[in-house]
Design a protein around this motif. Structure first.
Motif, mmCIF file in Angstrom:
data_model
loop_
_atom_site.group_PDB
_atom_site.id
_atom_site.type_symbol
_atom_site.label_atom_id
_atom_site.label_comp_id
_atom_site.label_asym_id
_atom_site.label_seq_id
_atom_site.Cartn_x
_atom_site.Cartn_y
_atom_site.Cartn_z
ATOM 1 N N ASN A 55 0.785 -1.462 -0.040
ATOM 2 C CA ASN A 55 0.064 0.068 0.205
ATOM 3 C C ASN A 55 1.110 1.277 0.061
ATOM 4 O OD1 ASN A 55 -2.484 -1.264 0.117
ATOM 5 N ND2 ASN A 55 -2.294 -1.582 2.206
ATOM 6 N N LYS B 222 1.946 6.371 -7.246
ATOM 7 C CA LYS B 222 1.085 7.560 -7.852
ATOM 8 C C LYS B 222 1.759 8.802 -7.625
ATOM 9 C CE LYS B 222 -3.323 4.933 -6.689
ATOM 10 N NZ LYS B 222 -4.463 4.752 -5.644
ATOM 11 N N ASN C 289 -0.188 0.929 -14.530
ATOM 12 C CA ASN C 289 -1.402 1.630 -13.978
ATOM 13 C C ASN C 289 -1.449 0.800 -12.518
ATOM 14 O OD1 ASN C 289 -2.505 -1.155 -14.147
ATOM 15 N ND2 ASN C 289 -2.953 -0.636 -16.501
ATOM 16 N N ASP C 290 -2.356 1.179 -11.657
ATOM 17 C CA ASP C 290 -2.401 0.553 -10.249
ATOM 18 C C ASP C 290 -2.290 -1.120 -10.131
ATOM 19 O OD1 ASP C 290 -2.472 3.051 -9.571
ATOM 20 O OD2 ASP C 290 -4.579 3.143 -8.772
ATOM 21 N N GLU C 291 -3.262 -1.538 -11.236
ATOM 22 C CA GLU C 291 -3.512 -3.005 -11.244
ATOM 23 C C GLU C 291 -1.888 -3.859 -11.495
ATOM 24 O OE1 GLU C 291 -6.219 -6.491 -13.246
ATOM 25 O OE2 GLU C 291 -6.387 -4.282 -13.695
ATOM 26 N N LEU D 203 2.257 1.478 -3.344
ATOM 27 C CA LEU D 203 1.309 2.359 -4.304
ATOM 28 C C LEU D 203 1.296 3.607 -4.296
ATOM 29 C CD1 LEU D 203 -0.661 1.239 -6.462
ATOM 30 C CD2 LEU D 203 -2.493 1.198 -4.683
ATOM 31 N N GLU D 204 1.281 4.051 -3.038
ATOM 32 C CA GLU D 204 1.261 5.440 -2.738
ATOM 33 C C GLU D 204 2.450 6.248 -3.386
ATOM 34 O OE1 GLU D 204 1.113 6.497 1.281
ATOM 35 O OE2 GLU D 204 -0.657 5.339 1.478
ATOM 36 N N TYR E 91 2.893 7.238 -13.348
ATOM 37 C CA TYR E 91 3.277 6.072 -14.204
ATOM 38 C C TYR E 91 3.759 6.705 -15.721
ATOM 39 C CZ TYR E 91 0.654 3.116 -10.744
ATOM 40 O OH TYR E 91 0.323 2.517 -9.945
ATOM 41 N N LEU F 228 0.533 -3.500 -8.847
ATOM 42 C CA LEU F 228 0.319 -4.477 -7.634
ATOM 43 C C LEU F 228 0.861 -5.738 -7.791
ATOM 44 C CD1 LEU F 228 -3.130 -3.126 -5.932
ATOM 45 C CD2 LEU F 228 -0.670 -2.805 -5.076
#
Length: 450
Positions: free
Chosen positions: A142, A149, A173-175, A145-146, A153, A178
């Protein structure tokens, strides 16, 4: 001068080091696994010692056995070559503790540069340009991911202890991020025993340009210009050339001085390489430092006339560099093709086996660095590279023509190789014009050959 050197490696790099030592009057000790009993390096060295079973962890990565072989034979130095233990700080430290000269930088430097996140920090502090990213501790996915962002990207996820193209993922992208974070972490743990990662902005379609440096133990540092290493598949180099046709003399001087600054920042000694990403706007960023001799070192030797392995040996013996920066001049152009025992038609899978027939190319401007011979059995447990084919010309086109001719002459019977694949690269418009980047093989070549 060193009296006896143990080569803690195998294959063509072991042969390369043995030849340099012999020309300098230095005795050599080869080490070999049970799978390499008949290998060429064991036959060329003055002495040879078996250090264990075939698997690398039991032989070429077995520090205790290698050091024991060194003590047993009375060698006063160890050359690690590339791969295996060449960038292992524990090995370099143990050599020092055993009063054995490690032919390479100090273990402290290897340790600093081996951690890619730490290397970024050091370079950033030293004024060396780095790709925007995050070098701090990443708490969990998490938190990661922060960070992604915030940077924006596309993102590159890389293993801190990585190398050889392992533990790297790209996310748009986020997906993807992760998923890439989890897989890179698992791969880093499996390959390096360290699952720490760092995150940086992904430079799209860059060139990979690296500078060769030499540094002695008296504070002198020079660079030997650059190598163009953008022809890659899955972050592994396939073909290299020197010099790069995109660098102006002014850019070459600027990047070379930055490379020297990077070396001085970590008190570097011996041969090393500063690798840069070079974008379409002529911006360049530090990527990593390789604290060893490189696979592609022959092309630098061809354009400068300087034997890098001999320089390594002289530096390790405490000698001062015999060249100044003003002495380094580029003459002509050189290309290296890595010849691998692999099948390009089936996802480049390795093809070990017995070499039934062999025709080695030759002629003016053609060099072969290899350890294969007719009847040699290529083991299944090591890297698939069996030869490096190098050509030299007065200009780039002449080097290309020579490489094309040499590849056609190069015949290896009994196993599949990537020779035809290399020929197909030479025929592309992008390569002929020098207009390619690190994405070229994946986007234009590999899919149609797989």
């Amino acid at each position: 001068m060193l009296k006896k050197v143990l080569i803690a490696n195998r294959g063509e790099i072991a042969v390369r080091i043995i030849r340099a030592c012999r020309e300098m009057g230095i005795s050599t000790v080869a080490v070999y696994s049970e799978a390499d009993k008949e290998a060429l390096h064991t036959q060329l060295a003055d002495e040879a010692v078996c250090i264990g079973p075939a698997m690398p962890k039991d032989s070429y990565l077995n520090i205790t056995n290698i050091l024991s072989a060194c003590v047993l034979t009375g060698a006063d130095a160890i050359h690690p070559g590339f791969g295996f233990l060449s960038e292992n700080p524990k090995f370099a430290k143990m050599c020092r503790q055993c009063n054995i000269k490690f032919i390479g930088p100090d273990y402290e430097t290897i340790e600093m540069m081996g951690n890619k996140a730490e290397a970024r920090k050091i370079m950033k502090i030293s004024g060396v340009p780095v790709v925007p990213g995050y070098e701090g501790e990443i708490r969990d996915e998490n938190h990661a991911l922060e960070i992604a962002k915030e940077i924006g990207y596309p993102i590159m996820i890389k293993a801190s202890a990585g190398g050889g193209g392992k533990g790297i993922r790209i996310a748009h992208n986020d997906e993807e991020f992760l998923l890439g974070f989890k897989t890179a972490k698992a791969e880093a743990k499996a390959c390096f025993g360290d699952d720490s990662l760092y995150i940086e902005k992904f430079v799209q379609k860059p060139k990979h340009i690296e500078f060769q440096i030499l540094a002695d133990e008296h504070g002198n540092v020079i660079h030997l210009c650059e190598r163009e290493c953008s022809m890659q598949r899955k972050n592994q180099k396939v073909l290299e050339e020197a010099p790069s046709n995109v660098l102006t003399p002014e850019l070459r001087e600027k990047m070379g001085e930055i490379a020297k600054k990077a070396a001085l920042a970590v008190d570097y000694k011996n041969a090393g390489t500063i690798e840069f990403l070079f974008d379409k706007d002529n911006n360049f960023y530090f990527m990593e430092m390789n604290t060893r001799i490189q696979v592609e070192h022959p092309i630098t030797e061809m354009i400068t006339g300087i034997d890098l392995v001999k320089q390594q040996l002289k530096i390790a013996a405490g000698e001062k560099l015999e060249f100044t920066q003003d002495d380094i001049k580029i003459k002509g152009h050189a290309i290296e093709c890595r010849v691998n025992a692999e099948d390009p038609e089936h996802d480049f899978r390795p093809c070990p086996g017995k070499i039934e027939e062999l025709c080695i190319p030759g002629g003016m401007g053609v060099r072969i660095d290899s350890a294969i011979y007719c009847g040699y059995k290529i083991p299944h447990c090591y890297d698939s590279m069996v030869a490096k084919l190098i050509t030299f010309g007065n200009h780039r086109n002449e080097a290309i023509v020579k490489m094309n001719r040499a590849l056609i002459e190069f015949a290896v019977g009994g196993v599949k190789t990537n020779i035809d694949f290399q020929l197909s690269i030479l025929e592309t418009k992008e390569f002929l014009e020098g207009d390619y980047d690190t994405s070229f093989l994946a986007e234009k070549m590999v899919n149609k050959n797989a």
